[in-house]
Scaffold this active site. Structure first.
Site, PDB file in Angstrom:
ATOM      1  N   THR A  72      46.583  50.981  29.063  1.00  0.00           N
ATOM      2  CA  THR A  72      46.809  49.765  29.683  1.00  0.00           C
ATOM      3  C   THR A  72      46.337  49.827  31.121  1.00  0.00           C
ATOM      4  O   THR A  72      46.024  50.847  31.516  1.00  0.00           O
ATOM      5  CB  THR A  72      47.869  48.895  29.156  1.00  0.00           C
ATOM      6  OG1 THR A  72      47.889  47.837  29.894  1.00  0.00           O
ATOM      7  CG2 THR A  72      49.114  49.591  29.784  1.00  0.00           C
ATOM      8  N   LYS A  76      42.171  51.113  31.949  1.00  0.00           N
ATOM      9  CA  LYS A  76      41.355  50.754  30.743  1.00  0.00           C
ATOM     10  C   LYS A  76      39.636  51.055  31.160  1.00  0.00           C
ATOM     11  O   LYS A  76      39.090  51.108  30.120  1.00  0.00           O
ATOM     12  CB  LYS A  76      41.200  49.116  30.517  1.00  0.00           C
ATOM     13  CG  LYS A  76      42.715  48.931  29.731  1.00  0.00           C
ATOM     14  CD  LYS A  76      42.839  47.636  29.494  1.00  0.00           C
ATOM     15  CE  LYS A  76      44.145  47.212  28.967  1.00  0.00           C
ATOM     16  NZ  LYS A  76      44.231  46.035  28.299  1.00  0.00           N
ATOM     17  N   ASP A 113      41.444  44.557  22.891  1.00  0.00           N
ATOM     18  CA  ASP A 113      42.114  43.522  23.374  1.00  0.00           C
ATOM     19  C   ASP A 113      41.544  42.226  23.088  1.00  0.00           C
ATOM     20  O   ASP A 113      41.790  40.996  22.645  1.00  0.00           O
ATOM     21  CB  ASP A 113      42.026  43.431  24.871  1.00  0.00           C
ATOM     22  CG  ASP A 113      43.195  44.369  25.480  1.00  0.00           C
ATOM     23  OD1 ASP A 113      44.101  44.508  24.984  1.00  0.00           O
ATOM     24  OD2 ASP A 113      42.717  44.913  26.358  1.00  0.00           O
ATOM     25  N   ALA A 138      37.512  39.671  35.714  1.00  0.00           N
ATOM     26  CA  ALA A 138      36.279  40.397  34.816  1.00  0.00           C
ATOM     27  C   ALA A 138      36.769  41.907  34.755  1.00  0.00           C
ATOM     28  O   ALA A 138      35.822  42.655  34.627  1.00  0.00           O
ATOM     29  CB  ALA A 138      35.156  40.242  36.042  1.00  0.00           C
ATOM     30  N   GLY A 139      37.933  42.280  34.867  1.00  0.00           N
ATOM     31  CA  GLY A 139      38.431  43.679  34.527  1.00  0.00           C
ATOM     32  C   GLY A 139      38.388  43.688  33.313  1.00  0.00           C
ATOM     33  O   GLY A 139      37.595  43.283  32.376  1.00  0.00           O
ATOM     34  N   GLY A 140      39.410  44.873  32.745  1.00  0.00           N
ATOM     35  CA  GLY A 140      39.270  45.163  31.421  1.00  0.00           C
ATOM     36  C   GLY A 140      39.548  44.004  30.461  1.00  0.00           C
ATOM     37  O   GLY A 140      38.767  43.788  29.659  1.00  0.00           O
ATOM     38  N   ARG A 166      32.026  43.503  40.201  1.00  0.00           N
ATOM     39  CA  ARG A 166      32.626  43.659  38.846  1.00  0.00           C
ATOM     40  C   ARG A 166      32.260  42.581  38.010  1.00  0.00           C
ATOM     41  O   ARG A 166      31.813  42.945  36.852  1.00  0.00           O
ATOM     42  CB  ARG A 166      34.173  43.501  39.022  1.00  0.00           C
ATOM     43  CG  ARG A 166      34.839  44.104  37.676  1.00  0.00           C
ATOM     44  CD  ARG A 166      36.225  44.536  37.899  1.00  0.00           C
ATOM     45  NE  ARG A 166      37.244  43.581  38.231  1.00  0.00           N
ATOM     46  CZ  ARG A 166      38.614  43.620  38.145  1.00  0.00           C
ATOM     47  NH1 ARG A 166      39.026  44.845  38.001  1.00  0.00           N
ATOM     48  NH2 ARG A 166      39.158  42.639  38.729  1.00  0.00           N
ATOM     49  N   GLY A 249      51.188  35.860  26.419  1.00  0.00           N
ATOM     50  CA  GLY A 249      50.144  37.263  26.253  1.00  0.00           C
ATOM     51  C   GLY A 249      50.771  38.158  24.988  1.00  0.00           C
ATOM     52  O   GLY A 249      49.758  38.836  24.692  1.00  0.00           O
TER      53      GLY A 249
END
Lengths: 276, 276
Positions: A72, A76, A113, A138-140, A166, A249
């Site tokens: 996590t 990631k 995910d 726009a990350g993992g 990114r 979540g």
């Protein structure tokens, strides 16, 4: 609360790597499942600072009874450079949240995910096909959610990230993976979204700003979060106060469980399909 | 059976390193104790092949929530080269079975096997002061047991090991540590022992030969084993069949528990002094 797990010398291990790690839900979610499956295995948290990720992954994957890693924030993306092979979702997103050791000792990383998030929307009765979606981050998690939404038939996914490089990298990888329909979010995209997703870590800490203002989302649009702890993030509380439907979540993780089971080769489930 | 342990994202970890590791008793012995102390911590087994020890120790000790290692066969000597400092028993024996991280990040290793063994003899009502002892094995356990016996006042400890260099090394380190009374066992030493100890791994596997013949031990002499699994080793079964009093391997571990608690800084015990 969860039932206790039994640990002996024969117990197999799965490690959840994060920084911080105190907030991870995987042990409480997966340990009762493993116990229910009759598996002699336990999921434990492992706190890994970014500079130590390579050492910790190497050490854990050399251990004979460590059968897998769950990964996590903030590892990631970095973990992808430490394995021998990437599954299809990990290749498109450049991020992974699960690593297993193959029979020949090679390490395979994949990202569940996105699949978990889309499964969660479906389980909540929200259609994905044809949807117009706004994704913050726009990350993992953002990359995984965007790729899975597009693969599931979303019409357009507007992605916003203050890190332009990114964001551009994610859009390029999506294109290479032949997933079309994602673009850099412009000013009006939030106002036209049917689903607005926070895929940043904002909301984990009480002092975090909101990732976006839920007042900018049309009435009736779903406000979704990938942050699992706290369960009620400031974003979801604000959205609910405005009368917007919300999506927590925890669904993303819960709906990944069947994928983890297949990926790690856990025994067939004895009772219900989904853990509570 | 043991009660289950609760694992969440906040749980601290202790790892037991061994090869094999399936036989280790520490998780079942220590996890109920930790739970009883109200500690959010779990002891898990980690299977480490000798060539991987350095990588695994490095990886685990870099993890922020791994607070300690317990070390068993065959890693007790090798681990000493991987830490920054040795406690007194580890320095004398050249072996360690516990590693903790100090506040400044340095690793300290110490050996509690010998202290546990001597505590176990005392708890069983066997005097150590003035005793004549035969010890089979000059490895990690043998060195620890010999040093602790001498420190506790044993008159003479005859140590036998087919590896002459290993035996000479142990005797030299004992001398450097000013522990006198140990020597290389000769033909008659077993026949004059009041306590005869197996400190080799022989007895873990069904096909192992006996470490020594209990018929050679005088009637009334105690035959002790450090092998914990199986509980009834072939040596102890043979000794009991000959009418010799026996002393099981589990005592050495059980009697180390108070030492581990102090070393790792676990909270003060709520109930009885020793776990069952």
């Amino acid at each position: 609360m969860t039932a206790g797990v039994h640990v002996s010398g024969t117990t197999r291990l799965y490690a959840v790597l994060g920084d911080p790690v105190a907030q991870v839900r995987a042990p409480m979610l997966l340990n009762p499942l493993l116990a229910g499956l009759g598996a002699d295995a336990v999921v434990v948290p492992v706190h890994v600072r970014p500079g130590d990720l390579a050492d910790v992954v190497r050490g854990l994957t050399r251990a004979g009874n460590v059968d897998g890693l769950l990964v996590t924030v903030p590892h990631k993306a970095a973990v992808c450079a430490l394995v021998d092979e990437l599954g299809p979702a990990a290749a498109v997103t450049g991020t992974a949240n699960a690593v297993r050791r193959e029979a020949d000792g090679r390490l395979l990383a994949e990202n569940f995910d996105g699949l978990g998030f889309v499964r969660g929307l479906r389980a909540a009765g929200r259609p994905v096909r044809g949807a117009q979606v706004f994704v913050a981050g726009a990350g993992g998690a953002g990359g995984a959610v965007t790729a899975a939404l597009l693969a599931a038939g979303a019409a357009r996914v507007a992605v916003r990230d203050p890190d332009a490089a990114r964001l551009a990298g994610l859009l390029a990888r999506l294109g290479e993976g032949r997933l079309t329909g994602a673009y850099a979010a412009g000013p009006g995209d939030l106002a036209h979204a049917g689903i607005a997703v926070n895929a940043t870590p904002l909301g984990m800490r009480p002092e975090d700003p909101l990732p976006f203002d839920p007042a900018d989302v049309p009435p009736g649009a779903l406000v979704a979060d990938v942050v699992m702890k706290p369960h009620e993030t400031a974003l979801l509380r604000a959205a609910a106060a405005l009368g917007r439907p919300v999506h927590h979540g925890i669904h993303m993780l819960q709906q990944q469980v069947p994928e983890y089971r297949a990926f790690f080769g856990w025994p067939a489930q004895r009772d219900a399909e989904s853990p509570q």
